[in-house]
Design a protein around this motif. Structure first.
Motif, PDB file in Angstrom:
ATOM      1  N   HIS A  93       4.244  15.879  -5.952  1.00 42.15           N
ATOM      2  CA  HIS A  93       5.366  16.513  -5.258  1.00 42.15           C
ATOM      3  C   HIS A  93       6.669  15.878  -5.756  1.00 42.15           C
ATOM      4  N   PRO A  94       7.046  16.144  -7.007  1.00 45.93           N
ATOM      5  CA  PRO A  94       8.146  15.409  -7.646  1.00 45.93           C
ATOM      6  C   PRO A  94       9.515  15.599  -7.017  1.00 45.93           C
ATOM      7  N   ARG A  95       9.728  16.682  -6.278  1.00 43.81           N
ATOM      8  CA  ARG A  95      11.049  16.913  -5.680  1.00 43.81           C
ATOM      9  C   ARG A  95      11.116  16.476  -4.224  1.00 43.81           C
ATOM     10  N   ALA A  96      10.069  15.841  -3.734  1.00 42.02           N
ATOM     11  CA  ALA A  96      10.062  15.391  -2.336  1.00 42.02           C
ATOM     12  C   ALA A  96      11.073  14.257  -2.141  1.00 42.02           C
ATOM     13  N   PHE A 156       0.820  14.516   3.347  1.00 46.94           N
ATOM     14  CA  PHE A 156       1.001  13.085   3.079  1.00 46.94           C
ATOM     15  C   PHE A 156       0.021  12.253   3.893  1.00 46.94           C
ATOM     16  N   ILE A 157      -0.175  12.608   5.152  1.00 44.50           N
ATOM     17  CA  ILE A 157      -1.139  11.885   5.994  1.00 44.50           C
ATOM     18  C   ILE A 157      -2.532  11.957   5.390  1.00 44.50           C
ATOM     19  N   ASP A 158      -2.927  13.150   4.959  1.00 44.84           N
ATOM     20  CA  ASP A 158      -4.241  13.321   4.325  1.00 44.84           C
ATOM     21  C   ASP A 158      -4.339  12.486   3.055  1.00 44.84           C
ATOM     22  N   PHE A 205       0.810  -1.216   0.000  1.00 42.07           N
ATOM     23  CA  PHE A 205       0.000   0.000   0.000  1.00 42.07           C
ATOM     24  C   PHE A 205       0.849   1.273   0.000  1.00 42.07           C
ATOM     25  N   LEU A 206       1.796   1.389   0.923  1.00 34.83           N
ATOM     26  CA  LEU A 206       2.570   2.631   1.013  1.00 34.83           C
ATOM     27  C   LEU A 206       3.451   2.872  -0.215  1.00 34.83           C
ATOM     28  N   PRO A 207       4.144   1.866  -0.764  1.00 32.03           N
ATOM     29  CA  PRO A 207       4.896   2.137  -1.994  1.00 32.03           C
ATOM     30  C   PRO A 207       4.013   2.663  -3.127  1.00 32.03           C
ATOM     31  N   GLN A 208       2.828   2.085  -3.281  1.00 33.20           N
ATOM     32  CA  GLN A 208       1.924   2.561  -4.320  1.00 33.20           C
ATOM     33  C   GLN A 208       1.456   3.989  -4.027  1.00 33.20           C
ATOM     34  N   THR A 209       1.161   4.253  -2.757  1.00 31.19           N
ATOM     35  CA  THR A 209       0.682   5.579  -2.369  1.00 31.19           C
ATOM     36  C   THR A 209       1.780   6.628  -2.518  1.00 31.19           C
ATOM     37  N   ILE A 210       2.992   6.277  -2.136  1.00 35.42           N
ATOM     38  CA  ILE A 210       4.121   7.205  -2.279  1.00 35.42           C
ATOM     39  C   ILE A 210       4.339   7.544  -3.748  1.00 35.42           C
ATOM     40  N   GLY A 211       4.215   6.549  -4.627  1.00 35.63           N
ATOM     41  CA  GLY A 211       4.368   6.802  -6.057  1.00 35.63           C
ATOM     42  C   GLY A 211       3.384   7.840  -6.565  1.00 35.63           C
ATOM     43  N   LYS A 212       2.128   7.739  -6.128  1.00 37.15           N
ATOM     44  CA  LYS A 212       1.121   8.714  -6.544  1.00 37.15           C
ATOM     45  C   LYS A 212       1.380  10.082  -5.911  1.00 37.15           C
ATOM     46  N   PHE A 213       1.836  10.082  -4.664  1.00 35.38           N
ATOM     47  CA  PHE A 213       2.124  11.342  -3.973  1.00 35.38           C
ATOM     48  C   PHE A 213       3.258  12.092  -4.678  1.00 35.38           C
ATOM     49  N   LEU A 214       4.252  11.338  -5.161  1.00 31.79           N
ATOM     50  CA  LEU A 214       5.385  11.971  -5.828  1.00 31.79           C
ATOM     51  C   LEU A 214       5.010  12.561  -7.185  1.00 31.79           C
ATOM     52  N   GLU A 215       3.918  12.108  -7.761  1.00 36.62           N
ATOM     53  CA  GLU A 215       3.447  12.725  -8.998  1.00 36.62           C
ATOM     54  C   GLU A 215       3.032  14.168  -8.740  1.00 36.62           C
ATOM     55  N   GLU A 251      -6.376   7.724   0.139  1.00 34.49           N
ATOM     56  CA  GLU A 251      -6.110   6.520  -0.643  1.00 34.49           C
ATOM     57  C   GLU A 251      -6.715   5.282   0.013  1.00 34.49           C
ATOM     58  N   MET A 252      -6.672   5.234   1.344  1.00 35.74           N
ATOM     59  CA  MET A 252      -7.311   4.121   2.048  1.00 35.74           C
ATOM     60  C   MET A 252      -8.812   4.087   1.761  1.00 35.74           C
ATOM     61  N   LEU A 253      -9.439   5.245   1.877  1.00 34.97           N
ATOM     62  CA  LEU A 253     -10.881   5.317   1.649  1.00 34.97           C
ATOM     63  C   LEU A 253     -11.227   4.994   0.201  1.00 34.97           C
ATOM     64  N   ARG A 254     -10.342   5.365  -0.715  1.00 32.16           N
ATOM     65  CA  ARG A 254     -10.599   5.091  -2.129  1.00 32.16           C
ATOM     66  C   ARG A 254     -10.492   3.599  -2.439  1.00 32.16           C
ATOM     67  N   ARG A 255      -9.540   2.931  -1.806  1.00 27.34           N
ATOM     68  CA  ARG A 255      -9.268   1.539  -2.128  1.00 27.34           C
ATOM     69  C   ARG A 255     -10.195   0.551  -1.406  1.00 27.34           C
ATOM     70  N   ILE A 256     -10.495   0.834  -0.152  1.00 26.54           N
ATOM     71  CA  ILE A 256     -11.238  -0.131   0.657  1.00 26.54           C
ATOM     72  C   ILE A 256     -12.733   0.024   0.421  1.00 26.54           C
ATOM     73  N   PRO A 257     -13.454  -1.058   0.154  1.00 28.81           N
ATOM     74  CA  PRO A 257     -14.911  -0.958  -0.044  1.00 28.81           C
ATOM     75  C   PRO A 257     -15.588  -0.330   1.170  1.00 28.81           C
TER      76      PRO A 257
END
Length: 313
Positions: free
Chosen positions: A125-128, A291-293, A113-123, A298-304
């Protein structure tokens, strides 16, 4: 003492010098700086006096740099480029395009979950700059408490929440069943449906194991309990291999992509509490709350929706 030493060179002096070097005339330099010609003339005169070097010779209405000016210009260019880089970096930090974040997480969150979420977050915030460490829940708690990580993500009982550890989301556990198993065709699994089934369990020392066992004991259901693992991903691999059936958290189920396992809602509401830890007595960086938000969204989006116990939708 030379009075020039008490009159420091300013950025404006260097900017005026650079503008004249680039534009060749005071008039053009003033236009490029959006200031008047007399101001450029004054800045240039002050600059020459403060450094004690003649920088220009006037010939036929144009300024011609001296050899000393050409040498100095290279240093001024580098200095101003450094200042501009600082200004650009500050702007990126202010607009959350740049920053750093140190994350520690339990395997149930850090493996997928976190690797996938970090990938989207970096889109966004590309310089983070982000560090992700996979640790046991106990090690995550210690690392965040000591300030060696900014935030931590773990699965923690509600009774253990504290001022620096808060509930992020609570979900129902779901049933993971080998795709070829007859129960995989059900729309809902009840505790009694697993009577006599081989079951992949958490170790007895974990709170989750006690809650699962209690749910089955309440319904008088006996399972075959000869396989244990503390990791939900290892559980899924065992289920894929046809070893048995398991109850896992809804987030792991939502992230898993393998046709060898089918996830079916479980009638009994057994909570799995995903908790967030933040370093105490430490000012959070600019990226921390965004990032926390983002993680929560992302949790709410993924989990039914039917699997989410908290927050209420």
């Amino acid at each position: 003492m030379d009075n020039r030493l008490t009159n420091r060179i300013t950025l404006r002096h260097m900017e005026a010098f650079r503008a004249v070097m680039l534009n060749k005339t005071v008039t053009s330099a003033a236009s490029s700086m959006c200031i008047s010609q007399p101001v450029v003339t004054r800045l240039l005169a002050e600059f020459e006096w403060r450094i004690g070097i003649r920088l220009f010779e006037r010939q036929r209405g144009r300024l011609h740099p001296t050899p000393e000016a050409k040498l100095l210009y290279e240093e001024v260019k580098q200095s101003l480029a450094g200042v501009e880089r600082i200004a650009d970096a500050a702007a990126e930090i202010r607009t959350l395009r740049r920053g750093s974040l140190r994350i520690a997480a339990a395997p149930s969150l850090a493996l997928d979950f976190l690797p996938q979420t970090i990938g989207k977050f970096l889109e966004r915030h590309p310089r983070a700059q982000i560090q992700l460490l996979l640790l046991s829940s106990q090690a995550v708690m210690e690392r965040v408490r000591e300030g060696r990580s900014d935030i931590g993500f773990i699965i923690l009982s509600l009774q253990l929440q504290s001022s620096y550890c808060q509930l992020l989301m609570s979900t129902r556990m779901v049933c993971a069943i080998p795709a070829a198993h007859p129960l995989a065709q059900r729309d809902l699994i009840k505790p009694k449906d697993l009577q006599g089934e081989r079951f992949v369990s958490y170790p007895t020392l974990l709170d989750t194991r006690a809650m699962v066992d209690a749910a089955f004991a309440t319904h008088g259901v006996t399972r075959t309990l000869d396989i244990e693992t503390q990791n939900s991903y290892a559980m899924l691999r065992l289920v894929e291999a046809g070893v048995g059936i398991a109850l896992i958290d809804a987030l792991t189920a939502a992230c898993h992509q393998n046709e060898g396992v089918r996830f079916v809602p479980f009638e009994a509401a057994i909570p799995m509490n995903f908790s967030l830890m933040q370093a105490p007595d430490q000012t959070p960086g600019a990226l921390q709350q965004p990032f926390i938000d983002f993680v929560r969204a992302e949790m709410l989006r993924r989990i039914p929706a039917e699997a989410v116990l908290y927050p209420e939708r």
